[in-house]
Design a protein around this motif. Structure first.
Motif, PDB file in Angstrom:
ATOM      1  N   SER A 330       5.828  37.906  38.977  1.00  0.00           N
ATOM      2  CA  SER A 330       5.302  36.549  39.155  1.00  0.00           C
ATOM      3  C   SER A 330       4.161  36.270  38.181  1.00  0.00           C
ATOM      4  O   SER A 330       4.034  35.146  37.657  1.00  0.00           O
ATOM      5  CB  SER A 330       4.824  36.354  40.595  1.00  0.00           C
ATOM      6  N   LEU A 331       3.322  37.267  37.915  1.00  0.00           N
ATOM      7  CA  LEU A 331       2.227  37.093  36.966  1.00  0.00           C
ATOM      8  C   LEU A 331       2.763  36.839  35.559  1.00  0.00           C
ATOM      9  O   LEU A 331       2.291  35.940  34.847  1.00  0.00           O
ATOM     10  CB  LEU A 331       1.327  38.327  36.990  1.00  0.00           C
ATOM     11  N   ILE A 332       3.761  37.627  35.148  1.00  0.00           N
ATOM     12  CA  ILE A 332       4.355  37.436  33.817  1.00  0.00           C
ATOM     13  C   ILE A 332       4.982  36.055  33.702  1.00  0.00           C
ATOM     14  O   ILE A 332       4.794  35.341  32.707  1.00  0.00           O
ATOM     15  CB  ILE A 332       5.397  38.538  33.536  1.00  0.00           C
ATOM     16  N   VAL A 333       5.728  35.638  34.734  1.00  0.00           N
ATOM     17  CA  VAL A 333       6.373  34.322  34.709  1.00  0.00           C
ATOM     18  C   VAL A 333       5.336  33.217  34.659  1.00  0.00           C
ATOM     19  O   VAL A 333       5.487  32.230  33.922  1.00  0.00           O
ATOM     20  CB  VAL A 333       7.299  34.162  35.935  1.00  0.00           C
ATOM     21  N   ALA A 334       4.257  33.358  35.402  1.00  0.00           N
ATOM     22  CA  ALA A 334       3.220  32.332  35.403  1.00  0.00           C
ATOM     23  C   ALA A 334       2.558  32.220  34.030  1.00  0.00           C
ATOM     24  O   ALA A 334       2.318  31.109  33.519  1.00  0.00           O
ATOM     25  CB  ALA A 334       2.174  32.648  36.478  1.00  0.00           C
ATOM     26  N   ILE A 335       2.254  33.348  33.413  1.00  0.00           N
ATOM     27  CA  ILE A 335       1.622  33.324  32.091  1.00  0.00           C
ATOM     28  C   ILE A 335       2.554  32.664  31.071  1.00  0.00           C
ATOM     29  O   ILE A 335       2.133  31.816  30.277  1.00  0.00           O
ATOM     30  CB  ILE A 335       1.253  34.757  31.649  1.00  0.00           C
ATOM     31  N   VAL A 336       3.832  33.042  31.101  1.00  0.00           N
ATOM     32  CA  VAL A 336       4.792  32.483  30.148  1.00  0.00           C
ATOM     33  C   VAL A 336       4.988  30.988  30.412  1.00  0.00           C
ATOM     34  O   VAL A 336       5.098  30.193  29.464  1.00  0.00           O
ATOM     35  CB  VAL A 336       6.124  33.237  30.230  1.00  0.00           C
ATOM     36  N   ALA A 337       5.036  30.586  31.690  1.00  0.00           N
ATOM     37  CA  ALA A 337       5.213  29.170  32.015  1.00  0.00           C
ATOM     38  C   ALA A 337       4.036  28.343  31.504  1.00  0.00           C
ATOM     39  O   ALA A 337       4.220  27.251  30.929  1.00  0.00           O
ATOM     40  CB  ALA A 337       5.383  28.997  33.513  1.00  0.00           C
TER      41      ALA A 337
END
Length: 616
Positions: A330-337
């Motif tokens: 979720s952290l990776i997805v949030a940063i990329v988003a």
């Protein structure tokens, strides 16, 4: 200032990664590739014409001409080609240009990607690559490179920086970009499709909502990624844009709902969020204002942030391995988003970049795989414990079952012996016994009246008795379903009698399949039918030749045995008054579920046909 720093460091990071992965050339080679970062622009909308001299690239149409469609001409002056330079072809590599484009070099058209003004094609979906002969470049003055483009509102049209140089030195860079923007997207579509189907099947079989939510999210993820990949979309713009946006929104929301379900939080805002995002996307496209579109993408980041917060709270409370994994993803997805939102939506540099969000969301496929594996292992442990519990009960009953089985086996063996003994007795009684009884009666009649004593007929009866005995013995031999062996054995038994009667036997037995149901009883019936037929030929036909054929018909799944002679034949009415021999042959054929037929051959002779079904 914060936005500029984010943009600056994002570009620096990706530039370093690209250089490390795609460059292997020396300083001299790098110097031959020219990066073009300025162009003279003439932009035409429905209401005005704007000229921008020495405009910096990247240039994004929607930021300069919001809510408008139009046409743009980009004019770029390339430096003169050094005289005596290599004749290697040159190439243009452009990370993004569109939406439709025509390219001219010194007045010569290099390419026409789509009809100008026709929204059926979108060249921004893939990096642009075009090679051209070096002879088109001027050696004494700058070469004029012109891009004629048409742009649709909200379609991310424009022009990124341009890379220009020898083909060999640009091609690796282009291939790397194509891998990220094309090949990797195909991998993402395949991964979402395969894992989505697996989750859907698991949901159908187990009814677990986690699998159903992931299947929905994966399906919409495959659709949204495919929309980002297609240069020739299924729908005309802006319907294609609406379809892609709705698919992306539903993909993100269902993936967020899936994550919350995994960590045990059942939120009820999914339906409301889906409805709100879908309506917002439609309104943003209708109003055709980039600011509204930017707001919609900002709202799309909210479910991702909510999931990050919820997974962080669960990690803080439980510190389980699954929660930590979901938090990291979720952290990776949030940063990329957030990176995609700021870089692609708010700056001109978005023309040189592409979305990494599909790649980040692909991590949820790994999460789903982890869930499937861990649940399988847990069920495996439970089954193992259950097996240990049942093993003792099974062991306790095994002895009783074994002893009962031994008793039943002995009874079955005795029963089988009895049945086989009865069968042999019946075969001898019906075959050899009948022939011997007939032989005794003939001898008795000859004893009372020597004129009735026919030695030839007595010899035939004796020979038939011997043949019946041999057939009965042959039927008890194991043939392993090989009908050809059965026929060959019969041929061997009858050969002396046929030769003595001056009858040539023509053998036409083809390769036959193994018959699983070729029991000794069935072998005996087939042999007796053919033995009776050969006996009729020997006694009545006055034939010189007999032909035995056997062939397998795979379409009808049957074997057809035919026996044809060239004797005197018979009349049709003779079949109506058939003797015991023909009746016995029909009876034996019915006993083995076969079909038998008798025909008169032309000009002479008769034909017997025996059709045996072949079971699977």
């Amino acid at each position: 200032m914060k936005l500029s720093n984010w943009d600056y460091w994002t570009h620096k990071l990706f530039a370093v990664l690209v250089c490390l992965l795609i460059t292997g050339h020396g300083d001299g080679a790098a110097a031959r590739v020219i990066t073009i970062e300025q162009a003279n622009i003439v932009a035409e909308t429905s209401s005005k014409i704007v000229k921008l001299d020495a405009q910096s690239l990247p240039f994004r149409w929607d930021l300069h001409f919001p809510s408008e469609s139009g046409r743009v001409r980009y004019t770029i002056y390339l430096p003169p080609r050094p005289s005596g330079s290599s004749t290697e072809p040159y190439a243009l590599y452009i990370p993004k240009i569109g939406n439709q484009v025509q390219v001219f070099l010194n007045g010569v058209m290099l390419d026409g990607s789509g009809v100008i003004g026709n929204p059926r094609k979108d060249t921004t979906k893939a990096p642009y690559w075009r090679t051209f002969p070096v002879a088109l470049l001027s050696t004494d003055q700058p070469s004029i490179l012109v891009f004629e483009t048409s742009v649709q509102a909200l379609r991310w049209g424009g022009l990124s920086e341009i890379f220009y140089g020898p083909e060999s030195e640009l091609h690796d860079r282009y291939k790397w970009a194509m891998w990220w923007q094309n090949d990797s997207y195909l991998m993402i579509i395949s991964a979402f499709s395969v894992m989505g189907v697996i989750a859907w099947v698991l949901w159908l079989r187990q009814g677990d909502g986690i699998y159903g939510l992931f299947a929905l999210s994966a399906g919409w993820g495959a659709v949204s990624t495919l929309c980002q990949l297609l240069e020739m979309p299924w729908l005309i713009w802006p319907m294609q844009g609406i379809a892609w946006s709705v698919a992306l929104a539903w993909h993100v929301v269902f993936m967020a709902r899936f994550t919350l379900e995994v960590i045990g939080r059942r939120e009820h805002w999914v339906k409301l969020t889906l409805l709100a995002l879908t309506l917002s996307i439609g309104i943003a496209y209708i109003l055709a204002e980039p600011v509204y579109w930017t707001i919609v993408f900002g709202f799309l980041c909210l479910p991702i942030v909510v999931v990050l917060i919820c997974t962080g709270l669960v990690v803080d409370q439980h510190r389980s391995r699954g929660a930590r994994l979901l938090f990291v993803v979720s952290l990776i997805v949030a940063i990329v988003a957030l990176r995609d939102f700021f870089v692609l939506q708010l700056t001109d540099s978005g023309m040189s970049e592409f979305s990494f969000l599909p790649h980040a969301l692909l991590l949820y496929v790994l999460v789903m795989g982890w869930i499937v594996v861990t649940r399988y292992m847990r069920q495996h442990r439970q089954y193992h414990e259950l097996n240990l519990t049942l093993e003792k009960r099974i062991t306790a009953r095994e002895d009783a079952v074994i002893s009962s089985f031994e008793i039943i086996s002995r009874q079955e063996a005795e029963k089988a012996k009895l049945l086989e003994r009865q069968r042999i007795m019946s075969d001898i009684h019906d075959g050899v016994g009948g022939q011997l009884v007939g032989l005794v009666n003939m001898i008795k009649r000859g004893g009372s009246d020597p004129s009735l004593f026919d030695q030839k007929q007595i010899a035939e009866h004796a020979q038939m008795a011997i043949d019946e005995l041999r057939v009965a013995i042959d039927s008890m031999q194991s043939v392993d379903g090989d009908l050809a062996t059965v026929l060959a054995t019969l041929r061997y038994r009858l050969a002396p009698r046929l030769e003595a009667s001056d009858i040539d036997l023509i053998w036409r037995v083809e390769a036959l399949p193994v018959l699983q149901d070729l029991t000794p009883q069935k072998v005996l019936q087939i042999q007796r039918i053919l033995l009776e037929a050969f006996a009729n030929i020997l006694k009545h036909s006055k034939a010189h030749n007999a032909t035995l054929s056997a062939r397998y018909y795979p379409d009808g799944r049957f074997i057809r045995i035919t026996l044809v002679d060239d004797g005197i034949g018979f009349e049709p009415e003779e079949l109506e008054t058939q003797g015991h021999g023909l009746r016995n042959m029909r009876f034996r054929a019915n006993a083995i579920e076969a079909e038998i037929a008798f025909e008169r051959e032309s000009p002479r002779g008769c034909k017997l046909t025996l059709t045996l079904p072949v079971t699977a």
